[in-house]
Motif scaffolding. Sequence first.
Motif, PDB file in Angstrom:
ATOM      1  N   ASP A   1       0.833  -1.209   0.000  1.00  0.00           N
ATOM      2  CA  ASP A   1       0.000   0.000   0.000  1.00  0.00           C
ATOM      3  C   ASP A   1       0.870   1.263   0.000  1.00  0.00           C
ATOM      4  OD1 ASP A   1      -2.333   1.511   0.092  1.00  0.00           O
ATOM      5  OD2 ASP A   1      -2.437   1.466   2.292  1.00  0.00           O
ATOM      6  N   MET A   2       0.471   2.244  -0.786  1.00  0.00           N
ATOM      7  CA  MET A   2       1.115   3.563  -0.849  1.00  0.00           C
ATOM      8  C   MET A   2       2.560   3.502  -1.332  1.00  0.00           C
ATOM      9  SD  MET A   2      -0.556   5.843   2.241  1.00  0.00           S
ATOM     10  CE  MET A   2       0.374   5.149   3.583  1.00  0.00           C
ATOM     11  N   LEU A   3       2.912   2.464  -2.085  1.00  0.00           N
ATOM     12  CA  LEU A   3       4.262   2.346  -2.627  1.00  0.00           C
ATOM     13  C   LEU A   3       4.222   2.500  -4.138  1.00  0.00           C
ATOM     14  CD1 LEU A   3       7.281   1.719  -2.292  1.00  0.00           C
ATOM     15  CD2 LEU A   3       6.710  -0.708  -2.491  1.00  0.00           C
ATOM     16  N   GLY A   4       4.922   3.510  -4.642  1.00  0.00           N
ATOM     17  CA  GLY A   4       4.958   3.733  -6.085  1.00  0.00           C
ATOM     18  C   GLY A   4       5.522   5.100  -6.388  1.00  0.00           C
ATOM     19  N   ASN A   5       5.447   5.474  -7.661  1.00  0.00           N
ATOM     20  CA  ASN A   5       5.867   6.825  -8.040  1.00  0.00           C
ATOM     21  C   ASN A   5       4.955   7.434  -9.105  1.00  0.00           C
ATOM     22  OD1 ASN A   5       6.814   5.068 -10.011  1.00  0.00           O
ATOM     23  ND2 ASN A   5       8.914   5.844 -10.016  1.00  0.00           N
ATOM     24  N   VAL A   6       4.543   6.686 -10.101  1.00  0.00           N
ATOM     25  CA  VAL A   6       3.703   7.230 -11.174  1.00  0.00           C
ATOM     26  C   VAL A   6       2.238   6.942 -10.862  1.00  0.00           C
ATOM     27  CG1 VAL A   6       3.187   7.171 -13.633  1.00  0.00           C
ATOM     28  CG2 VAL A   6       5.563   6.961 -12.855  1.00  0.00           C
ATOM     29  N   VAL A   7       1.485   7.987 -10.569  1.00  0.00           N
ATOM     30  CA  VAL A   7       0.067   7.834 -10.237  1.00  0.00           C
ATOM     31  C   VAL A   7      -0.675   7.219 -11.426  1.00  0.00           C
ATOM     32  CG1 VAL A   7      -2.067   9.061  -9.690  1.00  0.00           C
ATOM     33  CG2 VAL A   7       0.077   9.739  -8.591  1.00  0.00           C
TER      34      VAL A   7
END
Length: 442
Positions: free
Chosen positions: A279-285
Amino acid sequence: MAKIENERTEAFREAFEKNSKQVALQRSVVKNGIRASAENIQTHVENTPVFSIDLATGKVANQKQSGRCWMFAALNTFRHKMLTTFQLKDFELSQNYTFFWDKYEKANYFYENILKTAEQPTSSREVAFLLQTPQQDGGQWDMIVSLFQKYGVVPKSVMPESSNSSNSRDLNNYLNKLLRKHAVLLRQMAAEEATDEEIQANREAMLQEVYNLLAISLGTPPDNFDFEYRDDEKNYHLDQALTPQSFYEKYVGVNLDDYVSIINAPTEDKPFMKSYTVDMLGNVVGDKPVKYLNLEMDEFKALAVRQLEQGESVWFGCDVGQSSTRDSGIMALDAYDVDDLFDVDLAMTKAERLDYGESMMTHAMVLTGVDLIDDQAKKWKVENSWGEKVGEKGFFVMSDEWMDEYTYQIVVRKEFLTQEQLTAFEAEPTVLAPWDPMGALA
């Protein structure tokens, strides 16, 4: 309440000073340090840099004072392919270019999570987690895939290193200050029930500030350029009017959708042969989430060997600081005999180290070779991104036992997976908490 009495401490001191072995060790450790005193020289004999499979890679790169190992490792896997295909020498892709877009996208991803949690108090675990580090240099394989697919890549000659990409501390400090200020404004707007249009307009103004800060610090990413080079045979080449995307398609040409992330996390909460996301891990929405398949270690290593046998290097993530010698580049469980030095037992299982915060993935590198004896891996060749002054001209030797204990992730082609493994990967993933150790950024 177990209070320490002064008499007890004095007894400890007397017992220590009566032990001549400990006093002798004290002299060595005080003068030379813990690691130098505990280093096991025999491990160098057992981990010589000779491998039955040893891929050609060229010189190692240097991330310098930054946490960009994950993108260096990914760009290095592309570089290996390009060196052979186009007969290039000492060629690198621009890490600064990818760095710029990662920071830019992470800012927007941070806004997305701040708005998603706007109704929670700042003391909630989720909001506190976001505000502790709004963005950082590290990342995951699927995050780098998102950047490459959206922004392409460029040669290092087109967007070279900057002072702030090579030493990113100040950039991260001021960018995080700006993002926390933006979080204050976004949460205030949400509390005042601002319209979606008002929030979006302010969010775009914030992104302009982020872009400006990054452009001033790192330079402006090129949108078109010429690629000029001489190959190993001194032949001149000029390719004009390229975009980062067209350069990627022509010179890299790797279909990133063909690759999957495999992890080894032997904890009770993560059964093997299951897929996971964080959860809440990433960079490009809006892009695909980070996703892993958890496999047992023998299957994990077999996939890495298969890819190396096919002549392709392997991106991997590990806890590099555990039992490894930076100067000589040895990663082995017996690199340091700390237990004997202090007369303690530090042994923990891999699962215990993950559950109790003793270990997690901290660094990404590239497997470029393996030493197979009777079809069993004995040691692995590792391309690091710390320059040529560490290890064997930048390359490390990793014992197979070290890999079992401290390697957590590899990236391999889907074609090497069994049908059962592929089905498990493609299943709906279990969502892990943002602070789960498998959410650690390399």
